[in-house]
Design an enzyme around this catalytic site. Sequence first.
Site, PDB file in Angstrom:
ATOM      1  N   GLU A   1      51.438  38.243  38.146  1.00  0.00           N
ATOM      2  CA  GLU A   1      51.154  38.516  39.556  1.00  0.00           C
ATOM      3  C   GLU A   1      52.169  37.871  40.501  1.00  0.00           C
ATOM      4  O   GLU A   1      52.600  38.491  41.487  1.00  0.00           O
ATOM      5  CB  GLU A   1      49.734  38.056  39.907  1.00  0.00           C
ATOM      6  CG  GLU A   1      48.631  38.994  39.444  1.00  0.00           C
ATOM      7  CD  GLU A   1      48.268  38.833  37.980  1.00  0.00           C
ATOM      8  OE1 GLU A   1      47.370  39.552  37.519  1.00  0.00           O
ATOM      9  OE2 GLU A   1      48.884  37.973  37.295  1.00  0.00           O
TER      10      GLU A   1
ATOM     11  N   GLY B   1      43.097  39.001  41.288  1.00  0.00           N
ATOM     12  CA  GLY B   1      42.017  39.424  42.164  1.00  0.00           C
ATOM     13  C   GLY B   1      40.793  39.929  41.442  1.00  0.00           C
ATOM     14  O   GLY B   1      39.834  40.380  42.066  1.00  0.00           O
TER      15      GLY B   1
ATOM     16  N   GLU C   1      42.052  39.659  32.914  1.00  0.00           N
ATOM     17  CA  GLU C   1      40.845  39.369  33.687  1.00  0.00           C
ATOM     18  C   GLU C   1      39.644  40.112  33.121  1.00  0.00           C
ATOM     19  O   GLU C   1      38.536  39.563  33.035  1.00  0.00           O
ATOM     20  CB  GLU C   1      41.068  39.735  35.151  1.00  0.00           C
ATOM     21  CG  GLU C   1      42.090  38.840  35.838  1.00  0.00           C
ATOM     22  CD  GLU C   1      42.310  39.194  37.292  1.00  0.00           C
ATOM     23  OE1 GLU C   1      41.890  38.409  38.159  1.00  0.00           O
ATOM     24  OE2 GLU C   1      42.896  40.265  37.562  1.00  0.00           O
TER      25      GLU C   1
ATOM     26  N   ALA D   1      47.240  47.158  30.947  1.00  0.00           N
ATOM     27  CA  ALA D   1      48.435  46.546  31.537  1.00  0.00           C
ATOM     28  C   ALA D   1      48.182  46.020  32.935  1.00  0.00           C
ATOM     29  O   ALA D   1      49.124  45.638  33.632  1.00  0.00           O
ATOM     30  CB  ALA D   1      49.578  47.550  31.555  1.00  0.00           C
TER      31      ALA D   1
ATOM     32  N   GLY E   1      45.305  42.164  35.303  1.00  0.00           N
ATOM     33  CA  GLY E   1      43.915  42.578  35.351  1.00  0.00           C
ATOM     34  C   GLY E   1      43.330  42.878  33.992  1.00  0.00           C
ATOM     35  O   GLY E   1      42.102  42.787  33.807  1.00  0.00           O
TER      36      GLY E   1
END
Length: 262
Positions: free
Chosen positions: A129, A137, A109, A59, A106
């Site tokens: 985000e 990031g 990502e 998550a 993330g």
Amino acid sequence: MALVSYELEDGIAVLTLSRPEKRNAMSDAMLNDLGAAVDRAAKEAKAAVLAAKGDHFCAGLDLKEQVEKSVMEGIAGSRSWHAVFSRIQRGAIPYFAALHGAVVGGGLELAAAAHVRVADANTHFALPEAQRGIFVGGGGSVNVARLMGVARMVDMMLTGRVLSAEEAERYGVVNYVTESGGARAKAMELARIAACNAPLSNYAVINALPRIHDSGYDEGLFFESMIATLTQVTPDAQERLRAFLDKKAPRLAIPAERGGGA
């Protein structure tokens, strides 16, 4: 207890996110465990699968941990994500991500750092985000954007749009969509196929292709010639080529014709 479990099955490393009570949100400790597992896989595996326990793949970032960091700690944390994910992307073995449930922030990502992504039909993808007042990031601005394109990523980040598995496949985010519960088995199947390839060919595919894509036209073709020649003159390649010419190697598995009809 490790937050990322590690198993080796017939040369396939299986790295499993193991924080299901937090929907596998990525904390600093989990990232450290993931990095250690990646380093171990590099030493003893021929291919790897990224999977997760519980109802969700990942998550995203552990936000509770994030809000307590200073600016410099935040930068260091982001660069730590980049370092671990780079060892996945630019290592010597291919990674196959088995996705289910939430692949958010993330988590997306991390999935984008793998070389091939397989999603259950129940998987959903999001980049929330901007709604949280932050920015990607973990390499998403580079890796996720390369998969789906900048315009689509901008849309997801600005509007909070959530993609289904089928939409993610159309966007190029995932390579395969399976029935619910089938992603891990499919990822293992693909990893076993890749593990049978010549190691140098796998290394070239995951390291040379992205660099060729990012280079100029003439530079890319020159680089391609060098890599092609390097792989072809190895004893491994010579043996495999002779086996093919002698009709001892398996042929391509051509898909059955769809539709049919006289």
